[in-house]
Write a protein that holds these residues in place. Structure first.
Motif, PDB file in Angstrom:
ATOM      1  N   PHE A  54      77.431  -3.855  81.649  1.00 21.79           N
ATOM      2  CA  PHE A  54      76.879  -5.205  81.568  1.00 21.79           C
ATOM      3  C   PHE A  54      76.219  -5.468  80.216  1.00 21.79           C
ATOM      4  O   PHE A  54      76.494  -6.462  79.541  1.00 21.79           O
ATOM      5  CB  PHE A  54      75.871  -5.428  82.699  1.00 21.79           C
ATOM      6  N   PHE A  55      75.321  -4.556  79.801  1.00 22.60           N
ATOM      7  CA  PHE A  55      74.592  -4.787  78.558  1.00 22.60           C
ATOM      8  C   PHE A  55      75.512  -4.718  77.336  1.00 22.60           C
ATOM      9  O   PHE A  55      75.298  -5.434  76.358  1.00 22.60           O
ATOM     10  CB  PHE A  55      73.435  -3.795  78.433  1.00 22.60           C
ATOM     11  N   SER A  56      76.543  -3.870  77.387  1.00 19.13           N
ATOM     12  CA  SER A  56      77.498  -3.825  76.275  1.00 19.13           C
ATOM     13  C   SER A  56      78.305  -5.109  76.197  1.00 19.13           C
ATOM     14  O   SER A  56      78.578  -5.615  75.111  1.00 19.13           O
ATOM     15  CB  SER A  56      78.437  -2.616  76.434  1.00 19.13           C
ATOM     16  N   SER A  57      78.692  -5.641  77.354  1.00 23.25           N
ATOM     17  CA  SER A  57      79.453  -6.889  77.364  1.00 23.25           C
ATOM     18  C   SER A  57      78.609  -8.033  76.815  1.00 23.25           C
ATOM     19  O   SER A  57      79.109  -8.888  76.074  1.00 23.25           O
ATOM     20  CB  SER A  57      79.921  -7.223  78.788  1.00 23.25           C
ATOM     21  N   VAL A  58      77.327  -8.031  77.141  1.00 21.69           N
ATOM     22  CA  VAL A  58      76.427  -9.070  76.639  1.00 21.69           C
ATOM     23  C   VAL A  58      76.286  -8.974  75.125  1.00 21.69           C
ATOM     24  O   VAL A  58      76.254  -9.988  74.416  1.00 21.69           O
ATOM     25  CB  VAL A  58      75.048  -8.961  77.330  1.00 21.69           C
ATOM     26  N   GLN A  59      76.217  -7.738  74.616  1.00 21.05           N
ATOM     27  CA  GLN A  59      76.112  -7.560  73.169  1.00 21.05           C
ATOM     28  C   GLN A  59      77.365  -8.067  72.456  1.00 21.05           C
ATOM     29  O   GLN A  59      77.279  -8.671  71.390  1.00 21.05           O
ATOM     30  CB  GLN A  59      75.898  -6.082  72.833  1.00 21.05           C
ATOM     31  N   LEU A  60      78.528  -7.822  73.043  1.00 20.70           N
ATOM     32  CA  LEU A  60      79.779  -8.167  72.376  1.00 20.70           C
ATOM     33  C   LEU A  60      80.131  -9.644  72.488  1.00 20.70           C
ATOM     34  O   LEU A  60      80.638 -10.237  71.526  1.00 20.70           O
ATOM     35  CB  LEU A  60      80.927  -7.319  72.949  1.00 20.70           C
ATOM     36  N   THR A  61      79.880 -10.237  73.639  1.00 17.60           N
ATOM     37  CA  THR A  61      80.371 -11.598  73.857  1.00 17.60           C
ATOM     38  C   THR A  61      79.280 -12.604  74.184  1.00 17.60           C
ATOM     39  O   THR A  61      79.575 -13.735  74.536  1.00 17.60           O
ATOM     40  CB  THR A  61      81.446 -11.597  74.971  1.00 17.60           C
ATOM     41  N   GLY A  62      78.022 -12.184  74.093  1.00 18.04           N
ATOM     42  CA  GLY A  62      76.914 -13.115  74.289  1.00 18.04           C
ATOM     43  C   GLY A  62      76.356 -13.074  75.701  1.00 18.04           C
ATOM     44  O   GLY A  62      77.030 -12.671  76.653  1.00 18.04           O
ATOM     45  N   ILE A  63      75.098 -13.499  75.829  1.00 24.00           N
ATOM     46  CA  ILE A  63      74.408 -13.442  77.120  1.00 24.00           C
ATOM     47  C   ILE A  63      75.092 -14.332  78.152  1.00 24.00           C
ATOM     48  O   ILE A  63      75.345 -13.928  79.283  1.00 24.00           O
ATOM     49  CB  ILE A  63      72.932 -13.861  76.954  1.00 24.00           C
ATOM     50  N   ALA A  64      75.403 -15.574  77.748  1.00 20.49           N
ATOM     51  CA  ALA A  64      75.952 -16.534  78.708  1.00 20.49           C
ATOM     52  C   ALA A  64      77.302 -16.075  79.249  1.00 20.49           C
ATOM     53  O   ALA A  64      77.494 -15.951  80.461  1.00 20.49           O
ATOM     54  CB  ALA A  64      76.085 -17.901  78.043  1.00 20.49           C
ATOM     55  N   ILE A  65      78.232 -15.812  78.337  1.00 18.88           N
ATOM     56  CA  ILE A  65      79.579 -15.427  78.762  1.00 18.88           C
ATOM     57  C   ILE A  65      79.564 -14.075  79.463  1.00 18.88           C
ATOM     58  O   ILE A  65      80.244 -13.874  80.485  1.00 18.88           O
ATOM     59  CB  ILE A  65      80.540 -15.385  77.560  1.00 18.88           C
ATOM     60  N   GLY A  66      78.788 -13.120  78.936  1.00 20.63           N
ATOM     61  CA  GLY A  66      78.727 -11.797  79.562  1.00 20.63           C
ATOM     62  C   GLY A  66      78.175 -11.848  80.971  1.00 20.63           C
ATOM     63  O   GLY A  66      78.699 -11.202  81.883  1.00 20.63           O
ATOM     64  N   THR A  67      77.123 -12.651  81.174  1.00 24.53           N
ATOM     65  CA  THR A  67      76.521 -12.770  82.503  1.00 24.53           C
ATOM     66  C   THR A  67      77.470 -13.448  83.477  1.00 24.53           C
ATOM     67  O   THR A  67      77.665 -12.990  84.612  1.00 24.53           O
ATOM     68  CB  THR A  67      75.208 -13.571  82.427  1.00 24.53           C
TER      69      THR A  67
END
Length: 288
Positions: free
Chosen positions: A81-94
């Motif tokens: 989850f946190f890696s996805s947020v880093q790569l593609t942003g908080i909104a899209i990752g969440t």
């Protein structure tokens, strides 16, 4: 009709939705993965100490296989989850993580438990996911990173798997000791990250207060509520109700942080809320 299990899960999702706002108050460079490790550690070990002192934990009652699987999935969810947020942003990752979880939950229940999702779940999930997409569709600065999306989908599957496997633990244990055991085991898996990543921000007292809230309020308390509800409703329904997390995060962004939502995003809020209401009330009506 007993609506409490649905309300417990929804309250848990609302607490999860406060994490983004709470993390915004952390000063200094805090790696998201260390925040995740601290959340599980504070939440899990605090609960474990409580149940041990209160003598509410019987080691013989723990279904170790299901508990270890649940802990592994919860620990896996954190870096994905946190890696996805880093790569593609908080909104899209969440949205990609939490929004995909109900789909994976329904599919896993169908494949593993041979329980075919019903029409109420399908309608509620479709409405809620559409709401998630609209909610953040006007984020002009959003960056769609393919690897980030893949990691987010992995996080969604991990959370869905956790909901299913932890339900087996809850069949044998009460919610509080179950969460204490699962999260403590998950924290042990993530502790090595605290030795290789920068944790100098922990020296600031204000940051410790935020982490204490994230560990106790947004982790321990929220997952106890989630587990209480999960005991009495299908895991697919519980995961769909967890979509209250991005809804809460969006509303807090507006009323606390001062962000502004467009008309499209407000339409997403209504669709998300509609999906939650469909699942809660239509589900109970059909079961009665």
């Amino acid at each position: 009709m007993n609506y409490l299990p649905y309300i417990w899960v929804l309250l848990a999702a609302m607490l999860w939705g406060t994490t983004g706002t709470a993390q915004s108050f952390i000063e200094g460079n805090a790696h998201p993965l260390t925040i995740g490790a601290m959340r599980l550690g504070i939440g899990g070990f605090t609960l474990l100490a409580f149940v041990l002192l209160a003598k509410k934990l019987s080691w013989k009652e723990i279904p170790w296989k299901a508990a270890l699987v649940s802990a592994a999935l919860m620990a896996l969810f954190q870096p994905l989850f946190f890696s996805s947020v880093q790569l593609t942003g908080i909104a899209i990752g969440t949205v990609a993580s939490i929004g995909s979880a109900p789909v994976f939950s329904g599919l896993l229940e169908w494949l593993i438990l041979k329980r075919r999702p019903d029409r109420v779940w399908a309608a509620a999930t479709a409405s809620a996911i559409a709401g998630c997409l609209l909610l953040f569709s006007d984020k002009q600065a959003a960056v769609i990173d393919p690897l980030g999306i893949v990691l987010a989908l992995g996080a969604g599957m991990s959370f869905a798997g956790y909901a299913i496997s932890s339900k087996k633990v809850l069949d044998r244990m009460d919610a509080v000791p179950a969460v204490a055991v699962i999260f403590s085991l998950g924290a042990l898996a993530l502790l090595p990250f605290l030795g290789v990543l920068d944790i100098s921000y922990l020296a600031q007292p204000g940051n410790l207060a935020v982490l204490a809230y994230l560990g106790i309020g947004a982790t321990s308390l929220s997952y106890i509520l989630f587990s209480h509800g999960l005991k009495n409703i299908p895991s697919s329904s519980a995961v769909t109700l967890s979509l209250g997390e991005p809804l809460t995060a969006a509303l807090l962004g507006v009323f606390i942080v001062g962000e502004r939502l467009s008309g499209i995003s407000w339409a997403g809020v209504l669709l998300l809320l509609g999906g939650i209401l469909i699942l809660t009330f239509a589900k109970k009506k059909s079961s009665s």
